[in-house]
Design an enzyme around this catalytic site. Structure first.
Site, short mmCIF file in Angstrom:
data_model
loop_
_atom_site.label_atom_id
_atom_site.label_comp_id
_atom_site.label_asym_id
_atom_site.label_seq_id
_atom_site.Cartn_x
_atom_site.Cartn_y
_atom_site.Cartn_z
N SER A 228 1.97 -4.31 7.84
CA SER A 228 0.82 -3.95 7.01
C SER A 228 -0.11 -3.00 7.74
O SER A 228 -0.27 -1.85 7.35
CB SER A 228 0.06 -5.22 6.58
OG SER A 228 -1.10 -4.90 5.84
N HIS B 196 0.83 -1.20 0.00
CA HIS B 196 0.00 0.00 0.00
C HIS B 196 0.87 1.26 0.00
O HIS B 196 0.43 2.31 -0.47
CB HIS B 196 -0.99 -0.01 1.17
CG HIS B 196 -0.39 -0.01 2.53
ND1 HIS B 196 -0.15 -1.15 3.24
CD2 HIS B 196 -0.01 1.01 3.34
CE1 HIS B 196 0.36 -0.85 4.43
NE2 HIS B 196 0.46 0.47 4.50
N SER C 94 4.27 1.42 8.55
CA SER C 94 3.98 0.52 7.43
C SER C 94 5.23 0.19 6.63
O SER C 94 6.04 1.07 6.32
CB SER C 94 2.96 1.16 6.48
OG SER C 94 1.65 0.83 6.84
N GLY D 212 2.86 5.28 9.88
CA GLY D 212 4.25 5.58 9.55
C GLY D 212 5.14 4.36 9.67
O GLY D 212 6.22 4.31 9.09
N ASP E 131 0.40 -7.62 0.31
CA ASP E 131 0.81 -6.27 0.70
C ASP E 131 2.34 -6.14 0.73
O ASP E 131 2.95 -6.12 1.79
CB ASP E 131 0.22 -5.93 2.08
CG ASP E 131 0.27 -4.44 2.37
OD1 ASP E 131 0.73 -3.66 1.51
OD2 ASP E 131 -0.16 -4.04 3.47
#
Length: 540
Positions: free
Chosen positions: A401, A273, A386, A384, A303
């Site tokens: 994720s 993402h 991720s 942040g 992801d």
């Protein structure tokens, strides 16, 4: 028969009777199963794979009893339990096979695909565990209850989360509490530079890593090659972007996962993402420190994203920022196992630890963003983080994720398995020779290089401001050995971590802009910030 003959006959009879009693006991002791083996996570995974192949459709999952290092294998019969125990695992007879559990998960996907829900297979309870966040109410909750009720109490358990499932990409660059590059490269005045999770210092091959504007930071980041040369082996200070470093793309801030190579070219993995948020990524919010371009991005369903470094000659270290001025070398990838102890490094919250609690998890973030095959944990994370690294020792395990909660309240966090991402992108763990390479401690972009800690893009130059935000006010003069803004980086710095030899040309900590060519800096600004609170407790 005389008395002597009678006594001998009596003694013989007693001996025979005693043997009749002892022999069965001796045989019983020989039939006892061997004691369970004490195994590392890697060895347990290998043994579990072998046992799964033997059991076939009678397999019912497995997990690590990390307290004693035992592999616990779920089986459906006593006969299977005996064969499992004979090979050194603990056998547990359960009701649901893995085939049945996966069929139950499909029922949930087909009939209860509701935003704000997540489910995973928990081998410890031999059930599917469904978590509904605070948005699942009314008709949504009624649909979920109807579906799970039809599956039976022996198959599924439903829990509630006080949080809300969301992806953990951040929208504001400056909000990186763990040392995001927004503070490290542009706002060195407040925090003294890059703190726990890397920031621009660790994310670029020149920014002020873990010391930022403080005049000792650049020395640690890329100073004396002699002291920093061990960075690639763990425990040393990273000289370039590593796992957990902040990365910026458009209006998004994420974290670097793991450095990899693709056909010999340097690249890194992060969340898919994040890869969808922007095609190009930099080490600073302003975009003056470019890192790479997205080559592949997959989200939803899975992801992960692969970002290739723009500098084909870059040799970033295969390591993760530990948030205490040191790094953990990453040498391989590993499959997750329930019960595995793991750590996560991210640019917002630094390093936190916890345990894998579920596998093959599905999370519905809403708006059609449904991701399957994830690893569920009780490790906390926040926006942040991720894309950041989840690892166990020197093994890469997952990419952050999303989840619910935060590092104050705790919650569930889900990770993309690294092994799947590597297979899909044909990438390999490791992206260079570590410190001493082109971007290593003594390399072309080291402390004395054009992009070194004191260089044009370092904490004392460029956007950081040569005067008040540079080495003068934010450096050793004011923040070098003192405490950092606790809101920015989680607490006081340790002035003694990783001190460099000032004999290589220490700078005056009180002057404004730094000289990019003088090499090592004053060690006064010392170590990196405390990464903050420990792992968050699960709401479950």
């Amino acid at each position: 028969m005389n008395k002597r003959t009678g006594a001998i006959a009596g003694a013989a009879a007693v001996a025979i009777a005693g043997a009749a009693i002892l022999l069965p006991n001796a045989n019983a002791s020989q039939d006892q199963p061997a004691a369970p083996k004490t195994l590392s996570a890697h060895s347990a995974t290998q043994l579990a794979a072998s046992l799964k192949a033997d059991l076939g459709d009678q397999s019912a999952g497995w997990y690590l009893d990390s307290g004693n290092g035992h592999l616990v294998m779920n089986v459906l019969s006593k006969d299977d339990a005996a064969s499992v125990a004979a090979k050194g695992a603990v056998a547990k007879v359960v009701q649901n096979s893995m085939t049945a559990l996966k069929a139950g998960a499909k029922t949930l996907r087909d009939n209860a695909s509701i935003p704000g829900t997540a489910w995973s297979i928990d081998p410890k309870t031999n059930k599917i565990v469904v978590v509904a966040d605070r948005t699942v109410t009314g008709a949504k909750m009624a649909t979920l209850t109807k579906t799970t009720g039809g599956m039976g109490a022996g198959m599924v358990t439903v829990k509630r989360s006080q949080g809300e499932f969301k992806r953990y990409d951040g929208g504001e660059a400056g909000s990186a509490a763990g040392g995001g590059a927004g503070q490290a490269a542009g706002g060195a005045g407040d925090s003294g530079g890059a703190a726990a999770a890397g920031g621009a210092g660790n994310a670029a091959s020149g920014g002020a890593a873990n010391g930022g504007a403080g005049s000792g930071g650049g020395g640690q980041a890329a100073g004396g090659a002699g002291d920093a040369g061990g960075a690639g082996d763990g425990g040393g200070q990273a000289a370039g972007p590593v796992g957990g470093s902040a990365i910026f793309g458009g209006n998004a801030r994420c974290s670097l996962g793991f450095n990899v190579t693709v056909k010999g070219a340097p690249a890194f993995l992060t969340a898919g993402h994040c890869g969808n948020d922007s095609k190009t990524w930099t080490a600073d919010q302003g975009g003056s420190q470019p890192l790479g371009t997205v080559a592949d991005s997959k989200f939803p369903k899975t992801d992960f994203a692969l970002v290739k470094y723009d500098d084909a000659g870059a040799k970033p270290e295969s390591s993760v920022d530990l948030g205490n001025g040191s790094t953990q070398k990453i040498t391989k990838a590993a499959e997750a196992a329930v019960g595995m102890k793991v750590q996560r490094s991210g640019s917002t919250t630094g390093v936190h630890d916890g345990t894998v609690t579920g596998l093959d998890a599905t999370v519905n973030y809403g708006n059609g963003d449904i991701v399957n095959g994830l690893i569920q944990t009780d490790v906390c994370a926040e926006p942040g983080d991720s894309g950041g690294s989840m690892f166990s020792g020197d093994s890469a395990v997952g990419l952050t994720s999303g989840g619910s909660g935060d590092c104050t309240q705790g919650g569930e966090t889900f990770f993309q398995p690294v092994t799947d991402a590597l297979k899909a992108t044909k990438a390999e763990i490791g992206a260079g020779d570590g410190a001493g390479g082109n971007n290593g401690a003594g390399g072309a972009n080291g402390a004395g290089g054009a992009n070194g800690a004191g260089g044009a893009n370092g904490a004392g130059g460029g956007d950081a401001g040569a005067g008040n935000a540079g080495a003068g006010s934010a450096g050793a003069g004011s923040a070098g050995a003192g405490s950092q803004d606790p809101g920015a980086a989680g607490g006081a710095q340790d002035p003694g971590t990783g001190t460099e030899d000032p004999g290589a040309g220490a700078q005056d900590p009180g002057t404004g802009a730094q000289d990019p060519g003088t090499g090592a800096q004053d060690p006064g600004a010392g170590g990196s910030a405390d990464p903050g609170a420990g792992s968050g407790d699960s709401l479950n």
